[in-house]
Design a protein around this motif. Structure first.
Motif, PDB file in Angstrom:
ATOM      1  N   ARG A 184       0.828  -1.194   0.000  1.00  0.00           N
ATOM      2  CA  ARG A 184       0.000   0.000   0.000  1.00  0.00           C
ATOM      3  C   ARG A 184       0.865   1.248   0.000  1.00  0.00           C
ATOM      4  NH1 ARG A 184      -4.900  -0.971   4.406  1.00  0.00           N
ATOM      5  NH2 ARG A 184      -5.659  -2.965   3.575  1.00  0.00           N
ATOM      6  N   LEU A 185       0.302   2.306  -0.564  1.00  0.00           N
ATOM      7  CA  LEU A 185       0.948   3.609  -0.556  1.00  0.00           C
ATOM      8  C   LEU A 185       0.537   4.367   0.697  1.00  0.00           C
ATOM      9  CD1 LEU A 185       2.645   5.767  -2.081  1.00  0.00           C
ATOM     10  CD2 LEU A 185       0.501   6.517  -3.145  1.00  0.00           C
ATOM     11  N   PHE A 186       1.532   4.865   1.434  1.00  0.00           N
ATOM     12  CA  PHE A 186       1.301   5.623   2.662  1.00  0.00           C
ATOM     13  C   PHE A 186       1.871   7.031   2.519  1.00  0.00           C
ATOM     14  CE2 PHE A 186       0.558   1.465   4.317  1.00  0.00           C
ATOM     15  CZ  PHE A 186      -0.117   1.599   5.529  1.00  0.00           C
ATOM     16  N   TRP A 228       4.838  12.528  -7.013  1.00  0.00           N
ATOM     17  CA  TRP A 228       3.797  13.432  -6.528  1.00  0.00           C
ATOM     18  C   TRP A 228       3.328  14.294  -7.697  1.00  0.00           C
ATOM     19  CZ3 TRP A 228       1.889  14.526  -1.497  1.00  0.00           C
ATOM     20  CH2 TRP A 228       2.487  13.817  -0.447  1.00  0.00           C
ATOM     21  N   LEU A 229       2.065  14.701  -7.681  1.00  0.00           N
ATOM     22  CA  LEU A 229       1.608  15.750  -8.582  1.00  0.00           C
ATOM     23  C   LEU A 229       2.256  17.066  -8.146  1.00  0.00           C
ATOM     24  CD1 LEU A 229      -2.150  14.740  -8.831  1.00  0.00           C
ATOM     25  CD2 LEU A 229      -0.410  14.510 -10.609  1.00  0.00           C
ATOM     26  N   PRO A 230       2.526  17.985  -9.071  1.00  0.00           N
ATOM     27  CA  PRO A 230       3.249  19.219  -8.719  1.00  0.00           C
ATOM     28  C   PRO A 230       2.597  20.041  -7.614  1.00  0.00           C
ATOM     29  CG  PRO A 230       3.194  18.935 -11.093  1.00  0.00           C
ATOM     30  CD  PRO A 230       2.304  17.880 -10.520  1.00  0.00           C
ATOM     31  N   ASP A 231       1.261  19.977  -7.495  1.00  0.00           N
ATOM     32  CA  ASP A 231       0.592  20.760  -6.451  1.00  0.00           C
ATOM     33  C   ASP A 231       0.449  20.001  -5.140  1.00  0.00           C
ATOM     34  OD1 ASP A 231      -1.311  18.898  -7.087  1.00  0.00           O
ATOM     35  OD2 ASP A 231      -2.857  20.332  -7.714  1.00  0.00           O
ATOM     36  N   GLY A 232       0.985  18.771  -5.076  1.00  0.00           N
ATOM     37  CA  GLY A 232       0.936  17.996  -3.843  1.00  0.00           C
ATOM     38  C   GLY A 232      -0.419  17.397  -3.528  1.00  0.00           C
ATOM     39  N   SER A 233      -1.337  17.409  -4.494  1.00  0.00           N
ATOM     40  CA  SER A 233      -2.687  16.910  -4.234  1.00  0.00           C
ATOM     41  C   SER A 233      -2.816  15.407  -4.399  1.00  0.00           C
ATOM     42  CB  SER A 233      -3.690  17.595  -5.170  1.00  0.00           C
ATOM     43  OG  SER A 233      -3.413  17.272  -6.527  1.00  0.00           O
ATOM     44  N   VAL A 245      -3.772   9.141  -8.133  1.00  0.00           N
ATOM     45  CA  VAL A 245      -4.303   8.942  -6.789  1.00  0.00           C
ATOM     46  C   VAL A 245      -4.600  10.297  -6.158  1.00  0.00           C
ATOM     47  CG1 VAL A 245      -3.823   8.029  -4.484  1.00  0.00           C
ATOM     48  CG2 VAL A 245      -3.035   6.783  -6.511  1.00  0.00           C
ATOM     49  N   ASP A 246      -5.838  10.473  -5.691  1.00  0.00           N
ATOM     50  CA  ASP A 246      -6.247  11.689  -5.000  1.00  0.00           C
ATOM     51  C   ASP A 246      -5.925  11.538  -3.523  1.00  0.00           C
ATOM     52  OD1 ASP A 246      -8.109  13.484  -3.432  1.00  0.00           O
ATOM     53  OD2 ASP A 246      -8.659  14.109  -5.458  1.00  0.00           O
ATOM     54  N   LEU A 247      -5.058  12.405  -3.001  1.00  0.00           N
ATOM     55  CA  LEU A 247      -4.606  12.282  -1.622  1.00  0.00           C
ATOM     56  C   LEU A 247      -5.736  12.518  -0.635  1.00  0.00           C
ATOM     57  CD1 LEU A 247      -2.381  11.935   0.473  1.00  0.00           C
ATOM     58  CD2 LEU A 247      -1.754  14.333   0.137  1.00  0.00           C
ATOM     59  N   ALA A 248      -6.560  13.514  -0.870  1.00  0.00           N
ATOM     60  CA  ALA A 248      -7.641  13.831   0.064  1.00  0.00           C
ATOM     61  C   ALA A 248      -8.713  12.756   0.075  1.00  0.00           C
ATOM     62  CB  ALA A 248      -8.245  15.186  -0.295  1.00  0.00           C
ATOM     63  N   LYS A 249      -9.087  12.265  -1.094  1.00  0.00           N
ATOM     64  CA  LYS A 249     -10.153  11.267  -1.188  1.00  0.00           C
ATOM     65  C   LYS A 249      -9.647   9.844  -0.983  1.00  0.00           C
ATOM     66  CE  LYS A 249     -12.902  14.052  -4.420  1.00  0.00           C
ATOM     67  NZ  LYS A 249     -13.512  14.082  -5.778  1.00  0.00           N
ATOM     68  N   LYS A 250      -8.334   9.664  -1.102  1.00  0.00           N
ATOM     69  CA  LYS A 250      -7.720   8.334  -0.966  1.00  0.00           C
ATOM     70  C   LYS A 250      -8.291   7.350  -1.987  1.00  0.00           C
ATOM     71  CE  LYS A 250      -6.747   8.905   3.969  1.00  0.00           C
ATOM     72  NZ  LYS A 250      -7.227  10.308   4.002  1.00  0.00           N
ATOM     73  N   VAL A 253      -3.145   5.594   1.814  1.00  0.00           N
ATOM     74  CA  VAL A 253      -3.909   6.379   0.842  1.00  0.00           C
ATOM     75  C   VAL A 253      -4.304   5.592  -0.399  1.00  0.00           C
ATOM     76  CG1 VAL A 253      -2.925   8.555   1.612  1.00  0.00           C
ATOM     77  CG2 VAL A 253      -1.805   7.291  -0.227  1.00  0.00           C
ATOM     78  N   PHE A 254      -3.661   4.438  -0.678  1.00  0.00           N
ATOM     79  CA  PHE A 254      -4.014   3.691  -1.893  1.00  0.00           C
ATOM     80  C   PHE A 254      -3.512   2.259  -1.772  1.00  0.00           C
ATOM     81  CE2 PHE A 254      -3.193   2.645  -6.497  1.00  0.00           C
ATOM     82  CZ  PHE A 254      -4.530   2.630  -6.881  1.00  0.00           C
ATOM     83  N   ASP A 255      -4.392   1.298  -2.096  1.00  0.00           N
ATOM     84  CA  ASP A 255      -4.017  -0.112  -1.979  1.00  0.00           C
ATOM     85  C   ASP A 255      -4.059  -0.845  -3.315  1.00  0.00           C
ATOM     86  OD1 ASP A 255      -6.712  -0.255  -2.433  1.00  0.00           O
ATOM     87  OD2 ASP A 255      -7.184  -1.495  -0.681  1.00  0.00           O
TER      88      ASP A 255
END
Length: 299
Positions: A185-187, A222-227, A240-245, A199-201
């Protein structure tokens, strides 16, 4: 944007987005190359003639590249060190020191301010590679090296290990991969508080128990804006959307032209009348010490 008989992989955009560093065996051995973003003007950066060099990551100023150098001695699995190479060339500068010849270190990532190097390291006891590793324990950890003082410390590890670090654009978070149950998984770790969040499995299984010559997992960004992130898993490339996981596959089509070369072959006598026997078994020396008997080739 690159083609031919060479094996090109691990592309990494430069900080200004105008160049791409990548690993290639186009000169006969794995080395780091740099090309323009459209694939033109490829130039060789590392000029290693003995060991593999791969897993490039740019320094924030775009003047140098950190990469993993793979060393081999008695066993083919080898070990790794992090080296720094100026984009104009040169022999490179050793940054970390390998633990013997069988324990891996690799997957470099540099903080946005250029002061800290993160990397993954096999932290199992001793200096000998063993096959019977416990994936539920701690095989790999992520280390932090202060590039001014040279001091190193473990950032994260523990059950399931920690591999493939990537620093966020603002330098406040560290993405990494960990084994959970039978999958990876991504942490994301908050570097100030130490809080770690899954954040993503949707990843493939990492290579912590195996050999990691080119890294323990495929490189990602990472996306350039860190999202969020762009990462590979299960045969697809994901956003992968960091906020929505959550992850969304990125569809693409590629037109590929591949060069095919004639196989390199050498004539060799398969069954000569006389040859050296190299596998001897059950050797016994006569009592007078003048003769030895043994079995070989069934005789």
């Amino acid at each position: 944007i690159s083609s031919g008989a060479a094996f090109d992989m691990q592309p990494r955009f430069s900080p200004d987005g105008k160049r791409i560093a990548f690993s290639s065996d186009r000169n006969g051995l794995w080395n780091i190359w740099v090309m323009q973003a459209d694939g033109s003007a490829a130039t060789q950066v590392s000029k290693e003639a003995r060991w593999f060099v791969n897993s490039p990551t740019w320094a924030p100023d775009g003047l140098s590249i950190y990469a993993r150098k793979h060393f081999v001695k008695q066993r083919s699995l080898g070990s790794g060190e992090i080296w720094q190479f100026h984009v104009s060339g040169g022999e490179g500068l050793q940054v970390t020191e390998k633990n013997g010849w069988q324990k891996d270190t690799g997957e470099p990532a540099v903080s946005p301010d250029g002061q800290v190097l993160y990397f993954s390291k096999d932290v199992t006891p001793g200096d000998t590679f063993e096959y019977n590793k416990d994936p539920f324990g701690n095989i790999y950890s992520i280390l932090r090296r202060d590039l001014k003082t040279g001091r190193e410390r473990v950032v994260t590890g523990g059950a399931g290990g920690a591999i493939t670090p990537r620093v966020s654009p603002d330098g406040k978070s560290l993405a990494f991969i960990r084994r959970v149950d039978t999958g990876s998984r991504l942490f994301v770790r908050d570097l100030a508080t130490g809080l770690e969040t899954s954040v993503f499995d949707g990843l493939d299984k990492d290579l912590q128990e195996a050999w990691a010559v080119h890294g323990v997992y495929a490189q990602y960004a990472w996306l350039p804006d860190g999202s969020g992130f762009v990462i590979w898993g299960k045969g697809k490339i994901w956003r992968v959307d960091l906020a929505k996981k959550t992850g969304t596959p990125i569809p693409f089509r590629a037109k590929v032209e591949q060069t095919l070369n004639e196989a390199l072959r050498f004539q060799r006598e398969v069954h000569p009348d006389r040859f050296a026997v190299r596998m001897l078994r059950h050797a016994k020396v006569s009592p007078d010490g003048r003769h030895v008997v043994y079995s070989a080739l069934g005789h």
